[in-house]
Design an enzyme around this catalytic site. Structure first.
Site, PDB file in Angstrom:
ATOM      1  N   ASP A  74      39.339  29.875  42.125  1.00 55.31           N
ATOM      2  CA  ASP A  74      38.400  30.080  43.065  1.00 55.31           C
ATOM      3  C   ASP A  74      38.053  31.699  42.993  1.00 55.31           C
ATOM      4  OD1 ASP A  74      40.856  31.256  44.248  1.00 55.31           O
ATOM      5  OD2 ASP A  74      40.454  30.919  46.207  1.00 55.31           O
ATOM      6  N   PHE A 125      35.934  35.101  36.933  1.00 57.28           N
ATOM      7  CA  PHE A 125      36.864  36.182  36.235  1.00 57.28           C
ATOM      8  C   PHE A 125      35.927  37.509  36.151  1.00 57.28           C
ATOM      9  CE2 PHE A 125      38.646  32.306  34.229  1.00 57.28           C
ATOM     10  CZ  PHE A 125      39.851  32.879  34.534  1.00 57.28           C
ATOM     11  N   HIS A 164      47.271  30.530  31.563  1.00 58.41           N
ATOM     12  CA  HIS A 164      46.386  31.438  32.433  1.00 58.41           C
ATOM     13  C   HIS A 164      46.480  32.933  31.988  1.00 58.41           C
ATOM     14  CE1 HIS A 164      44.059  33.336  35.653  1.00 58.41           C
ATOM     15  NE2 HIS A 164      43.537  31.927  36.087  1.00 58.41           N
ATOM     16  N   TYR A 172      37.544  35.717  43.502  1.00 58.60           N
ATOM     17  CA  TYR A 172      38.208  36.782  43.940  1.00 58.60           C
ATOM     18  C   TYR A 172      38.012  37.135  45.486  1.00 58.60           C
ATOM     19  CZ  TYR A 172      38.456  38.340  39.027  1.00 58.60           C
ATOM     20  OH  TYR A 172      38.748  38.326  37.614  1.00 58.60           O
TER      21      TYR A 172
END
Length: 230
Positions: free
Chosen positions: A69, A82, A191, A71
């Site tokens: 989701d 990202f 991740h 920031y």
């Protein structure tokens, strides 16, 4: 405030997603997202909601990098997973992505976190959930975005030419079930978050993407987010 998500979606993506979505679910998502923007501080800004789709057309899409989701801090999210706007401090996950990129392809770490140059080459920087309340991570999970973005993954799976699906972390890796075309490539790893970065470092995802593209006769990605002027 009213909101028609399908109307706001670029036409090429709308044509592919519309047959894959339940109109009732989309209407409920419309109402939820409109209410959140009207009553709360929500990221990304409404005008950036579908930036990933605007910068990467359906026909051009050849790589998917899936986030969870957006920031949830001020000025960070702008609709690309990202990525943060130029001038915004690099989030920890993106710093780790840049470290791995330097190790993998000797691309010097960029000072900008804006990944638009990737998107403009056909990298769909998609979050599974496209909105979030300020300061409340995952606050819009389970409200219908997942069905919407799963439809985008299914639409990419329907392409005859190879798409490389980059799935980082347990949440993203669950989406591998949506990729059934034998022509496609899935690249999975831990991740890039500091919590799991030790397992992310050394996985060489960027060279693997380019090899998968080259093997299919598709153009490689220039992964430098801040290429030198020519």
């Amino acid at each position: 405030m009213s909101l028609d998500l399908m109307e706001a979606l670029p036409a090429d993506w709308r044509a592919r997603l519309d047959p894959l979505l339940d109109p009732a679910h989309t209407a409920a998502l419309n109402a939820f997202v409109a209410g959140e923007y009207a009553g709360h501080t929500v990221y990304p800004p409404r005008e950036d909601l579908f930036s990933a789709f605007r910068h990467c057309s359906y026909d051009d899409a050849r790589v998917l990098i899936l986030g969870q989701d957006p920031y949830h801090g001020p000025g960070q999210a702008h609709g690309l997973s990202f990525s943060v706007r130029a001038g915004v401090r690099l989030p920890p996950s993106l710093r780790n992505i840049y470290k791995e990129l330097a190790s993998d392809l000797d691309v010097p770490p960029a000072t900008t976190g804006e990944l638009i140059p990737w998107a403009d080459q056909g990298v769909l920087l998609l979050n599974a959930v496209l909105t979030v309340r300020a300061g409340e991570a995952n606050s819009h999970a389970g409200q219908g975005w997942e069905e919407f973005t799963d439809a985008a993954i299914r639409a990419l799976n329907a392409k005859e030419e190879r798409v490389v699906f980059v799935l980082w972390g347990a949440y993203a890796r669950k989406k591998a079930r949506l990729v059934t075309g034998p022509q496609h490539t899935i690249i999975e790893s831990a991740h890039p978050s500091p919590l799991s970065a030790k397992k992310f470092f050394g996985t060489a995802p960027f060279s693997k993407v380019n090899k998968a593209l080259a093997d299919a006769g598709r153009p490689e990605i220039d992964w430098n987010p801040a290429p030198s002027p020519r």
